[in-house]
Design an enzyme around this catalytic site. Structure first.
Site, PDB file in Angstrom:
ATOM      1  N   ASN A 278       0.823  -1.206   0.000  1.00  0.00           N
ATOM      2  CA  ASN A 278       0.000   0.000   0.000  1.00  0.00           C
ATOM      3  C   ASN A 278       0.858   1.258   0.000  1.00  0.00           C
ATOM      4  O   ASN A 278       1.793   1.366   0.797  1.00  0.00           O
ATOM      5  CB  ASN A 278      -0.895   0.012   1.237  1.00  0.00           C
ATOM      6  CG  ASN A 278      -1.795  -1.208   1.305  1.00  0.00           C
ATOM      7  OD1 ASN A 278      -2.848  -1.239   0.703  1.00  0.00           O
ATOM      8  ND2 ASN A 278      -1.351  -2.228   2.033  1.00  0.00           N
ATOM      9  N   GLY A 282      -3.161   3.506   6.208  1.00  0.00           N
ATOM     10  CA  GLY A 282      -4.080   4.187   7.100  1.00  0.00           C
ATOM     11  C   GLY A 282      -3.394   4.708   8.353  1.00  0.00           C
ATOM     12  O   GLY A 282      -2.384   4.156   8.810  1.00  0.00           O
TER      13      GLY A 282
END
Length: 318
Positions: A278, A282
């Site tokens: 990713n 997050g």
């Protein structure tokens, strides 16, 4: 860094908007605690005008999904010569498309679960049930079906019986036009964050994910108390070292920059099976990157302040 102005980009129009807003708020608060002048900008049609009329010293992208991870926002920032923390547009596109990234990882000798990716048009043209049966015959059960693009496990589902395949396919197609069917790997699920806040790229301690329901899905990711996390992961030193080496190799191979997170499973034979990488991890209260930062004895605001300084310095030489 009191003389720096930083715009944190969050929100946007992807399916992960609410998660992104939470990440943006937490990141903005951490940067303010480090003395940074922070602006929180939702990403909409006013963004280019804001960047032109009130340019920050740098941008930090806290967008998840869609334009925030597929390279679109990054390309606009590059067009406007705005320094930003994170991966360049072209590499974002490569990492965003899971089958492309998996092919690159496998081609370099890294382990990743066997897979096949097929667009909606193939199911429509050749008959959905026949194609789904072929997937099961080739890959076996259980399978993980997920959209070929996107994050937060939206649309992802573990299939343990052939009868579950059609519903899982429909779930995937609600978020993307292509279904990625991947052999489900049993083992210890982990995440390894890679940062480049100093002279050397480094991997932070691995976070072990122990989901009560057995699957780290969207609900488990963003509902406090549904998952037990262990950081560092409860793995031996040799396995920890392999995880770090694999995360660093994946980051370099895909051409990523500043920060990334590798999601993986340590299988029953001790092999590191890379699920995905990713470019915009997050930063919510249940996210994995902040856990790894704490375990490394670091401060989130200071980490991102250092990344901002690197982005500004990098822009001076491009």
């Amino acid at each position: 860094m009191t003389d720096r102005s930083v715009a944190v980009l969050a929100g946007g129009l992807s399916h992960e908007r609410e998660v992104s807003l939470r990440s943006g708020r937490r990141l903005a608060a951490a940067l303010r605690e480090s003395g940074v002048d922070v602006r929180e900008w939702d990403v909409d049609s006013s963004l280019v005008t804001q960047l032109r009329t009130d340019p920050p010293d740098a941008v930090v992208i806290a967008l998840h999904g869609g334009e925030g991870e597929n390279g679109s926002v990054q390309a606009v920032l590059e067009l406007l010569d705005v320094p930003f923390v994170g991966t360049a547009a072209q590499a974002c596109r490569r990492a965003w498309d899971k089958p492309t990234a998996k092919a690159e990882l496998a081609g370099a000798g890294l382990d990743t679960p066997d897979w096949v990716a097929l667009p909606h048009s193939t199911f429509r043209a050749l008959g959905a049930q026949a194609v789904l049966d072929a997937m099961v015959d080739r890959l076996g059960l259980p399978l993980m079906l997920k959209p070929d693009q996107g994050g937060s496990a939206l649309g992802a589902q573990v299939v343990t019986d052939r009868s579950e395949m059609p519903a899982a396919m429909v779930s995937c197609l609600a978020y993307s036009d292509t279904v990625l069917a991947e052999r489900f790997v049993r083992g210890t699920e982990v995440a390894v964050t890679v940062v480049n806040d100093g002279p050397e790229l480094r991997a932070l301690p691995a976070v072990e994910i122990d989901a009560r329901g057995g699957v780290y899905d969207y609900t488990a990711r963003y509902t406090p108390g549904t998952v037990a996390f262990h950081c560092p992961a409860r793995l031996d030193d040799a396995t920890q070292a392999r995880l770090a080496e694999t995360a660093l190799a994946a980051h370099r191979l895909l051409g990523l920059r500043d920060v990334s997170r590798m999601d993986a499973v340590v299988d029953e034979e001790g092999r590191v099976q890379v699920l995905e990488v990713n470019v915009s991890p997050g930063i919510t209260e249940t996210s994995l990157l902040p856990m790894a930062v704490r375990a490394a004895g670091m401060d989130l605001g200071r980490l991102y302040s250092a990344l901002v300084e690197r982005a500004i310095a990098r822009s001076r030489f491009t």
